[in-house]
Design a protein around this motif. Sequence first.
Motif, mmCIF file in Angstrom:
data_model
loop_
_atom_site.group_PDB
_atom_site.id
_atom_site.type_symbol
_atom_site.label_atom_id
_atom_site.label_comp_id
_atom_site.label_asym_id
_atom_site.label_seq_id
_atom_site.Cartn_x
_atom_site.Cartn_y
_atom_site.Cartn_z
ATOM 1 N N THR A 44 -19.147 18.366 3.644
ATOM 2 C CA THR A 44 -19.725 17.898 4.904
ATOM 3 C C THR A 44 -19.244 18.781 6.049
ATOM 4 N N PRO A 45 -20.159 19.175 6.964
ATOM 5 C CA PRO A 45 -19.725 19.981 8.119
ATOM 6 C C PRO A 45 -18.645 19.241 8.915
ATOM 7 N N LEU A 46 -17.674 19.995 9.377
ATOM 8 C CA LEU A 46 -16.537 19.438 10.112
ATOM 9 C C LEU A 46 -16.984 18.607 11.318
ATOM 10 N N GLN A 47 -18.047 19.030 11.996
ATOM 11 C CA GLN A 47 -18.512 18.332 13.192
ATOM 12 C C GLN A 47 -18.989 16.902 12.883
ATOM 13 N N GLN A 48 -19.348 16.644 11.606
ATOM 14 C CA GLN A 48 -19.880 15.334 11.256
ATOM 15 C C GLN A 48 -18.814 14.322 10.838
ATOM 16 N N ILE A 49 -17.563 14.788 10.718
ATOM 17 C CA ILE A 49 -16.532 13.840 10.281
ATOM 18 C C ILE A 49 -15.447 13.616 11.326
ATOM 19 N N GLY A 50 -15.638 14.201 12.506
ATOM 20 C CA GLY A 50 -14.636 14.004 13.547
ATOM 21 C C GLY A 50 -15.071 14.591 14.876
ATOM 22 N N ASN A 51 -14.220 14.395 15.866
ATOM 23 C CA ASN A 51 -14.485 14.893 17.209
ATOM 24 C C ASN A 51 -13.702 16.190 17.423
ATOM 25 N N ILE A 52 -14.390 17.241 17.889
ATOM 26 C CA ILE A 52 -13.731 18.524 18.147
ATOM 27 C C ILE A 52 -13.627 18.700 19.657
ATOM 28 N N ALA A 53 -12.422 18.973 20.131
ATOM 29 C CA ALA A 53 -12.201 19.137 21.565
ATOM 30 C C ALA A 53 -11.400 20.411 21.827
ATOM 31 N N VAL A 54 -11.454 20.890 23.085
ATOM 32 C CA VAL A 54 -10.694 22.063 23.509
ATOM 33 C C VAL A 54 -9.733 21.614 24.610
ATOM 34 N N PRO A 55 -8.527 21.108 24.234
ATOM 35 C CA PRO A 55 -7.597 20.612 25.242
ATOM 36 C C PRO A 55 -7.000 21.725 26.117
ATOM 37 N N GLU A 56 -6.854 22.927 25.537
ATOM 38 C CA GLU A 56 -6.336 24.084 26.282
ATOM 39 C C GLU A 56 -7.184 25.291 25.916
ATOM 40 N N ALA A 57 -7.023 26.376 26.669
ATOM 41 C CA ALA A 57 -7.851 27.567 26.460
ATOM 42 C C ALA A 57 -7.774 28.130 25.048
ATOM 43 N N ARG A 58 -6.590 28.043 24.405
ATOM 44 C CA ARG A 58 -6.459 28.632 23.077
ATOM 45 C C ARG A 58 -6.122 27.591 22.009
ATOM 46 N N THR A 59 -6.526 26.350 22.227
ATOM 47 C CA THR A 59 -6.236 25.278 21.271
ATOM 48 C C THR A 59 -7.489 24.452 21.002
ATOM 49 N N LEU A 60 -7.711 24.166 19.733
ATOM 50 C CA LEU A 60 -8.772 23.231 19.339
ATOM 51 C C LEU A 60 -8.104 22.013 18.720
ATOM 52 N N SER A 61 -8.644 20.832 19.008
ATOM 53 C CA SER A 61 -8.131 19.634 18.337
ATOM 54 C C SER A 61 -9.301 18.967 17.619
ATOM 55 N N ILE A 62 -9.017 18.529 16.409
ATOM 56 C CA ILE A 62 -10.024 17.845 15.596
ATOM 57 C C ILE A 62 -9.480 16.463 15.301
ATOM 58 N N THR A 63 -10.165 15.454 15.801
ATOM 59 C CA THR A 63 -9.751 14.070 15.567
ATOM 60 C C THR A 63 -10.763 13.444 14.616
ATOM 61 N N PRO A 64 -10.385 13.257 13.341
ATOM 62 C CA PRO A 64 -11.342 12.708 12.367
ATOM 63 C C PRO A 64 -11.610 11.228 12.617
ATOM 64 N N TRP A 65 -12.777 10.785 12.170
ATOM 65 C CA TRP A 65 -13.131 9.371 12.336
ATOM 66 C C TRP A 65 -12.214 8.518 11.453
ATOM 67 N N GLU A 66 -11.755 9.096 10.321
ATOM 68 C CA GLU A 66 -10.844 8.387 9.418
ATOM 69 C C GLU A 66 -9.562 9.209 9.279
ATOM 70 N N ASN A 67 -8.408 8.602 9.516
ATOM 71 C CA ASN A 67 -7.124 9.324 9.473
ATOM 72 C C ASN A 67 -6.821 9.960 8.121
ATOM 73 N N LYS A 68 -7.325 9.351 7.026
ATOM 74 C CA LYS A 68 -7.009 9.895 5.706
ATOM 75 C C LYS A 68 -7.674 11.257 5.468
ATOM 76 N N LEU A 69 -8.565 11.679 6.341
ATOM 77 C CA LEU A 69 -9.244 12.975 6.194
ATOM 78 C C LEU A 69 -8.412 14.149 6.727
ATOM 79 N N ILE A 70 -7.309 13.884 7.399
ATOM 80 C CA ILE A 70 -6.505 14.954 8.012
ATOM 81 C C ILE A 70 -6.107 16.009 6.984
ATOM 82 N N LYS A 71 -5.621 15.581 5.826
ATOM 83 C CA LYS A 71 -5.196 16.536 4.784
ATOM 84 C C LYS A 71 -6.396 17.364 4.296
#
Length: 180
Positions: A44-71
């Motif tokens: 599944t494309p990464l964009q469909q399983i979580g929220n992608i944000a740019v908190p800083e200029a050189r950092t991306l954060s991916i917050t999955p809809w389900e915590n067990k997907l982090i690994k």
Amino acid sequence: MKEYEEKMTKAINSLANDYSSIRAGRANPHLLDKIKVDYYGTPTPLQQIGNIAVPEARTLSITPWENKLIKDIEKAILASDLGITPSNDGKSVFLRFPELTEDRRKELCKDIKKKGEDAKVAIRNIRRDANEAVKKQQKAGEISEDQQKDEEDKIQKATDKYIADIDKMVDEKTKEIMTV
């Protein structure tokens, strides 16, 4: 003619898509477009399983809809060609992009030019196919020699326009990469 212009447009769009995945030292969510995560046995494309944000200029954060997907997300990022090691805080995965070195910038510029040349070759191949189709029509008596010349001129003008667009895209991306 319309069919061949659509093919030329697709070649330009493909190049733009390739360029969006080349990073210029800044975090861009499009860098993750090609990454697929194993989600209940389905890639599944990464964009469909979580929220992608740019908190800083050189950092991306991916917050999955389900915590067990982090690994699984970390595994997919490590398996990709990003060359970035992810970290997490238990809720989100973080990608920190290092500053590009001068050598890496030059290397990326060469890659940009190569992709631009490949796109130009694709455009020229489409031109060749279009010209052959027009010649076949003329030989079959469907169009006159004058109409054949007019069509070939239209094809050449379209080719010139698309190649100029590619040159412009190469210049813009090179300038973006070389800007420190």
